[in-house]
Enzyme design. Structure first.
Site, PDB file in Angstrom:
ATOM      1  CD1 TRP A 426      -2.992   1.505   0.750  1.00  0.00           C
ATOM      2  CD2 TRP A 426      -1.283   2.471   1.978  1.00  0.00           C
ATOM      3  NE1 TRP A 426      -3.329   2.986   0.954  1.00  0.00           N
ATOM      4  CE2 TRP A 426      -2.130   3.371   1.914  1.00  0.00           C
ATOM      5  CE3 TRP A 426      -0.246   3.054   2.746  1.00  0.00           C
ATOM      6  CZ2 TRP A 426      -2.317   4.984   2.418  1.00  0.00           C
ATOM      7  CZ3 TRP A 426      -0.380   4.206   3.499  1.00  0.00           C
ATOM      8  CH2 TRP A 426      -1.203   5.111   3.200  1.00  0.00           C
ATOM      9  CE1 TYR A 430      -2.074   8.497  -1.436  1.00  0.00           C
ATOM     10  CE2 TYR A 430       0.005   9.321  -0.411  1.00  0.00           C
ATOM     11  CZ  TYR A 430      -1.280   9.478  -0.746  1.00  0.00           C
ATOM     12  OH  TYR A 430      -1.874  10.771  -0.586  1.00  0.00           O
ATOM     13  CG  ASP A 446      -6.811   3.441   0.364  1.00  0.00           C
ATOM     14  OD1 ASP A 446      -6.022   3.760   1.032  1.00  0.00           O
ATOM     15  OD2 ASP A 446      -7.948   3.913   0.168  1.00  0.00           O
TER      16      ASP A 446
END
Length: 496
Positions: A426, A430, A446
């Site tokens: 994650w 990102y 997410d």
């Protein structure tokens, strides 16, 4: 980018179709000038027109820029055309100065991208119609032309800001290209001034639609106290480059389809880097019509795209800063991550001298990776594992200054980031989305993305299900993620 048929390009020129602005340029054989498709000049005959996919290609073919339609002010869409991820990454590096200064070379640029020099040249000729060095030189000239036209900077400072090696070379280039000295191109009505009181103000054009309200709300919700501020419809923040400090202020000018950037910084040579950061943060280079049309072809996303046309995927002012924010935001919401970021800045940020504070609330520069890597303790009220991850990110950034720059494929980028202690999928996705500007980055695990997708589909989904569903959204999954985040029914996504 493959150009449309010449007849299509010519019809766009005849109708001054703004949809083609930034996508095609026309070289007029009878005048030796190249123009944007929206140029107000009389439309030339079809047989006198050559069409190009970039200003650099037109300039390399021997045409000089039009003084009426000003190619330097066209929306720069090249970095997000989606035709070649390698070319997109190379253009991002060129915009940051990868081919400027002593020691810079196409060979070194190619090495950073993980391919050979010959292959990079071939890709540039295929997608932009010009060699990498020509693209860099054209950017340099057009940026200088913009400074001449929109500011009152002395010519010595314009030359320095645009990356010319000397004033003589600057003068020779403009005489050769425009058939007149640089000073003759300046409008007497240029309003910007050079002092720290007003700064240098430039317009940065985008291709509409542009959802300004959404991107401003996004930045306001995440603004780090002391570093960033959203006030009266403007975004302001501190700037720290090579130990020098200043600030930047961004406003929206929808009438001109542009952002207005006021830059207050003591070294004009940093202007291109600051403008590149503004462009990245506000995602002005997105060919948003193409992206929206692709995503809207999927029934799952179509209602979201219709609700928010022109929604952008905000970038990062600084890669290390975004990486720190991402680690701070692991398992907590936006407001809590913002509070922690404010504490980190107050403890470890660089306090600006009074003369460099252009707003009473902007008093810190974000901590450097060197500062956090060398700190005995971060002093934050958060789990020890996450504090250890922050230190690891800082140490990795010190060890590799190119850590948050485009390099290789999206898969290689994510894998490289995951090698840092405490960085999972994650966080890596990102960082790739916001800091490295990977248009296809997609943090499928997410919570906010899953929550929105479940609300649309009406059933429970796993990250694997969402990732499978997102295959048809490539190569624009980052924008699909932005639409899902914006539609999150809880309004508190884990998006930092």
């Amino acid at each position: 980018m493959r150009l449309p048929e010449n007849s299509v390009c010519y019809r766009a020129l005849q109708s001054r179709d703004a949809r083609f602005d930034g996508l095609i340029y026309v070289g007029v054989q009878s005048t030796g000038i190249y123009c944007r498709p929206i140029c107000p000049a009389r439309t030339p005959k079809f047989e006198n027109c050559n069409f190009y996919s970039s200003a650099a290609a037109a300039q390399e073919a021997g045409f000089r820029p039009c003084l009426r339609c000003r190619p330097e002010s066209a929306p720069d869409l090249a970095s997000w055309r989606g035709t070649s991820n390698t070319v997109s990454r190379a253009l991002a590096l060129i915009a940051e100065g990868a081919l400027d200064g002593a020691g810079a070379s196409v060979e070194k640029l190619a090495a950073r991208l993980g391919l050979g020099e010959r292959q990079l040249r071939r890709l540039f000729l295929q997608h932009l119609g010009a060699a990498p060095i020509s693209v860099a030189q054209t950017r340099r000239v057009l940026f200088a032309k913009q400074l001449i036209h929109e500011t009152q900077l002395p010519m010595t400072e314009v030359a320095a800001a645009a990356g010319f090696s000397s004033l003589r070379r600057f003068n020779e280039t403009f005489q050769e290209l425009y058939h007149r000295p640089p000073g003759a191109l300046r409008r007497k009505t240029s309003a910007s001034r050079t002092g720290n009181e007003t700064g240098v103000t430039l317009r940065i054009q985008y291709r509409p639609p542009y959802d300004w309200d959404s991107i401003l709300a996004f930045l306001q919700a995440r603004a780090i106290p002391g570093v960033e501020l959203v006030e009266n419809g403007r975004y302001l923040r501190t700037v720290d480059i090579d130990g020098l400090c200043g600030s930047v202020e961004i406003a929206h000018q929808p009438k001109w389809q542009s952002l207005c950037a006021t830059i207050r910084f003591p070294n004009v040579k940093s202007l291109p880097a600051i403008v590149a950061r503004v462009r990245r943060l506000f995602d002005v280079g997105a060919d948003i019509e193409t992206i929206d049309a692709h995503l809207a072809s999927d029934q799952f996303l179509a209602p979201l795209v219709a609700q928010r046309p022109g929604l952008r995927a905000p970038g990062a002012w600084d890669g290390f800063e975004i990486a720190v924010r991402a680690v701070l935001g692991q398992q907590i919401n936006v407001a809590a991550a913002r509070r922690l970021a404010g504490q980190l800045v107050a403890l470890h940020g660089k306090e600006l001298p009074m003369e460099q504070r252009h707003h009473p609330e902007l008093i810190y520069a974000f901590p450097t990776p060197q500062r956090l890597a060398s700190a005995a303790s971060l002093g934050l009220g958060m789990p020890a594992a996450r504090q250890s991850s922050l230190k690891a990110v800082a140490e990795a950034t010190v060890a590799d200054p190119n850590l948050f720059r485009p390099l290789g494929s999206i898969e290689e980028t994510v894998e490289r980031l995951r090698m840092i202690r405490g960085i999972g999928d994650w966080t890596a996705q990102y960082i790739a989305l916001r800091a490295i500007r990977e248009s296809d980055a997609f943090p499928a695990s997410d919570i906010g993305l899953l929550r929105s997708a479940e609300a649309i589909k009406g059933e429970k989904l796993t990250a694997a299900h969402l990732l499978d569903r997102a295959r048809s959204w490539r190569p624009w999954r980052a924008y699909a993620a932005q639409h899902l985040w914006a539609a999150d029914p809880a309004k508190q996504p884990r998006q930092i």
